[in-house]
Design a protein around this motif. Structure first.
Motif, PDB file in Angstrom:
ATOM      1  N   ASP A 441     -32.054  65.424  21.504  1.00 28.14           N
ATOM      2  CA  ASP A 441     -32.333  64.049  21.905  1.00 28.14           C
ATOM      3  C   ASP A 441     -31.646  63.052  20.980  1.00 28.14           C
ATOM      4  O   ASP A 441     -31.257  61.961  21.415  1.00 28.14           O
ATOM      5  CB  ASP A 441     -33.847  63.795  21.929  1.00 28.14           C
ATOM      6  CG  ASP A 441     -34.202  62.639  22.846  1.00 28.14           C
ATOM      7  OD1 ASP A 441     -33.836  62.686  24.034  1.00 28.14           O
ATOM      8  OD2 ASP A 441     -34.822  61.668  22.371  1.00 28.14           O
ATOM      9  N   ASN A 444     -28.294  62.768  22.389  1.00 21.22           N
ATOM     10  CA  ASN A 444     -28.357  61.977  23.624  1.00 21.22           C
ATOM     11  C   ASN A 444     -28.518  60.488  23.315  1.00 21.22           C
ATOM     12  O   ASN A 444     -27.960  59.633  24.005  1.00 21.22           O
ATOM     13  CB  ASN A 444     -29.523  62.461  24.495  1.00 21.22           C
ATOM     14  CG  ASN A 444     -29.265  63.823  25.108  1.00 21.22           C
ATOM     15  OD1 ASN A 444     -28.106  64.207  25.295  1.00 21.22           O
ATOM     16  ND2 ASN A 444     -30.318  64.561  25.399  1.00 21.22           N
ATOM     17  N   GLN A 448     -26.015  57.631  24.594  1.00 17.86           N
ATOM     18  CA  GLN A 448     -26.480  56.555  25.472  1.00 17.86           C
ATOM     19  C   GLN A 448     -26.249  55.188  24.839  1.00 17.86           C
ATOM     20  O   GLN A 448     -25.936  54.215  25.537  1.00 17.86           O
ATOM     21  CB  GLN A 448     -27.947  56.778  25.829  1.00 17.86           C
ATOM     22  CG  GLN A 448     -28.138  57.954  26.772  1.00 17.86           C
ATOM     23  CD  GLN A 448     -29.585  58.323  27.002  1.00 17.86           C
ATOM     24  OE1 GLN A 448     -30.493  57.731  26.426  1.00 17.86           O
ATOM     25  NE2 GLN A 448     -29.820  59.314  27.840  1.00 17.86           N
ATOM     26  N   HIS A 537     -24.024  69.042  20.390  1.00 14.94           N
ATOM     27  CA  HIS A 537     -23.270  67.792  20.617  1.00 14.94           C
ATOM     28  C   HIS A 537     -22.022  67.719  19.748  1.00 14.94           C
ATOM     29  O   HIS A 537     -21.700  66.663  19.195  1.00 14.94           O
ATOM     30  CB  HIS A 537     -24.169  66.576  20.332  1.00 14.94           C
ATOM     31  CG  HIS A 537     -25.345  66.458  21.239  1.00 14.94           C
ATOM     32  ND1 HIS A 537     -25.241  66.063  22.560  1.00 14.94           N
ATOM     33  CD2 HIS A 537     -26.680  66.690  21.017  1.00 14.94           C
ATOM     34  CE1 HIS A 537     -26.454  66.054  23.112  1.00 14.94           C
ATOM     35  NE2 HIS A 537     -27.329  66.428  22.204  1.00 14.94           N
TER      36      HIS A 537
END
Length: 575
Positions: A441, A444, A448, A537
């Motif tokens: 997260d 992410n 974002q 990532h």
């Protein structure tokens, strides 16, 4: 003469408030057309324009009062009379609580937050409680008298969009199938079932939301339909949300404010609190765009909380900041942040720069990854509630804005923010499963933010927090900037073997240069955690990834960032 001046002040304030509400509503009502025409850049501009309205309106009224009633506008006796007259003038308004806050703002602008007493302004609201008729006026109710299909179809038709649905029949089937999967027997052809939907559609970014509840006997569940416009075929249902935690995320403090026509704001808040009983009133007022009244509600909650508790304000957990002093009351969910007078030299910012960074976040789309903040002036705390260590630090590090007056600590400028667990502390105590989930997260969140044209600058774990839902949120803004301002570069290969051993880099570094290859080492001291994040990532460590995002932004493409998980998106046929 006092009565005459008081009446003139009350009339001027109400006129300014009415003008503000009129413009606020005009911008808000334009959201429907912007959604239908897919004017996504206009959506962002309208959001910024609306945020600025309030302060502009307060400034205009204050200037007007200074000119019109200069002889007595700063007399407390006159303002006591003005408050009495104003209370009578707003008695018939459906947004009286907002009108009270506007009066308070004018008073505090003139008296610099001194003399905050119930006889001078609306410390506590005089508005009546929401009545059943008020709530009934803002909702449409549906029953499956002729079956679920007709009922759900009616809900979609009643939105009154001026463009068609891409495939309304499929949308109806998707809603019914998903509702039955999520709610089971509750969603059925039952005479006991009723769906209440707020008449006004909630717009934000590239989506529209129908917000309501399902009631069956004594049970109530939230019911939110997310709508998108694919810009070619028309509107379609993208998701159905019935889980209270997922609904809470849609109304999160990390999201931009909704554009929703709320003629009776208190009725909207009462309805939303029925869906989200654990959310505070101030959070819900913020979410529908009335963030100034949200500050009023926050202050009232804060004062009440102090009367019910006896713990002391302490330095907030986590690594001490070089720019801010962060403190909290352990029994509350709020962090207070004060800018230091002397910022550490390695931070190339000053007070005004930091304020601009926080203003940038207020104005920008927060995409669920940046915490909303509220800015306060001349905030008064009881001195007895401060831990001596905290008070000493505040007086030493921020003497220009912190002072002790009798039994009070007055802070002339601060920010409030929702308290979260600092990511570095969360990782320290995380299980293997929690670690992988939060690292995923974290990646992410960075992606974002990038999609929203935001580069955090300092991406150290201490600058991010973890919410109760396990979402990673950025909250330290002193180095934030637009992604398009950065120059992402790959580190050039060394010219000679000795280059890699040199104390200084063998390549030039410009003011805005960023080398993503270095992120892994700077962010993750622990090699095991670094490897886990790289597996999830690793593309974030390549300059080419960031350059691709910049290209998309510069082409004026607005990227979709959903306030729900992608697996919740409904399947649909594409032509």
């Amino acid at each position: 003469m006092t009565t005459q001046w008081g009446q003139r002040i009350a009339t001027s304030v109400l006129e300014g408030f009415a003008n503000y509400r009129s413009t606020f509503t005009y911008i808000t009502l334009g959201a429907k057309k912007r959604f239908e025409e897919a004017c996504w850049l206009d959506v962002q501009q309208a959001s910024m324009d609306r945020i600025n309205l309030y302060d502009d309106a307060v400034a205009a009224v204050t200037d007007c009062l200074t000119e019109e009633v200069a002889q007595g506008y700063d007399s407390l006796s006159v303002w006591k009379e003005a408050k009495r007259c104003y209370a009578a003038l707003i008695r018939s308004r459906t947004d009286g609580e907002l009108a009270e806050t506007f009066f308070n703002s004018i008073f505090c602008r003139i008296f610099r937050h001194y003399e905050i007493k119930p006889e001078n302004l609306f410390v506590f609201s005089t508005q009546p409680k929401v009545k059943a008729a008020d709530e009934a006026s803002i909702i449409l109710s549906y029953r499956p008298a002729f079956g679920l299909v007709k009922m759900v179809d009616r809900i979609l038709v009643d939105c009154n969009f001026n463009i068609p649905y891409a495939d309304r029949r499929q949308d109806v089937v998707n809603i019914i199938r998903t509702a039955q999967q999520q709610l089971g027997f509750v969603f059925a052809d039952s005479k006991d079932m009723e769906i209440d939907i707020i008449r006004s559609v909630f717009f934000r970014n590239k989506a529209a939301y129908l917000v309501g509840r399902i009631r069956i006997r004594e049970n109530t569940k939230p019911f939110i339909i997310a709508l998108m416009n694919n810009e070619q075929e028309g509107i379609y249902v993208d998701a159905l949300i019935t889980d209270p935690d997922e609904v809470s995320i849609i109304f999160s403090f990390t999201r931009s404010y909704f554009m929703v026509d709320a003629p009776v704001p208190a009725a909207f808040i009462a309805f939303l609190q029925d869906l989200l009983p654990w959310k505070q009133r101030y959070e819900l007022y913020n979410s529908i765009g009335f963030y100034k009244h949200g500050k009023t509600e926050f202050y009232r909650d804060f004062v009440q909380h102090l009367t019910k508790t006896d713990d002391q304000f302490v330095i907030a957990p986590g690594v001490r900041g070089m720019v801010m002093i962060a403190f909290t009351l352990p029994s509350s969910q709020t962090v207070f942040k004060v800018i230091k007078d002397n910022i550490a030299p390695q931070k190339e910012v000053n007070k005004e720069t930091v304020k601009k960074k926080y203003y940038l976040v207020k104005m920008h789309d927060r995409v669920g990854r940046m915490a909303d903040t509220q800015e306060f002036s001349h905030f008064v705390f009881p001195k007895a509630r401060f831990h001596p260590e905290l008070l000493a630090e505040l007086l030493a590090e921020a003497p220009s804005v912190v002072r002790v007056v009798d039994d009070s600590v007055i802070i002339d400028h601060l920010y409030t923010e929702r308290r979260m667990i600092p990511l570095n502390l969360y990782i320290k105590d995380a299980t293997e499963q929690q670690l992988e989930a939060v690292l995923d997260d974290f990646g992410n969140a960075i992606k974002q933010l990038a999609a929203a044209n935001i580069f955090p600058g300092d991406m150290l774990l201490k600058n991010f927090g973890v919410t109760r839902h396990g979402r990673v949120v950025f909250y330290d803004y002193d180095e934030i900037c637009y992604l398009t301002e950065c120059n992402f570069r790959q580190i050039p290969p060394p010219r000679f073997p000795e280059d890699e051993m040199a104390a200084e880099p063998w390549y030039s570094v410009g003011a805005n240069d960023v080398f993503p290859e270095e992120f892994a080492i700077f962010i993750f001291a622990d090699v095991r955690i670094r490897k886990c994040f790289t597996d999830l990532h690793g593309e974030l460590f390549a300059a080419s990834y960031w350059q691709r995002i910049q290209k998309v932004i510069r082409e004026n493409q607005v990227v979709d960032v959903f306030p729900y998980r992608r697996k919740q998106r409904l399947a649909r046929r594409l032509s």
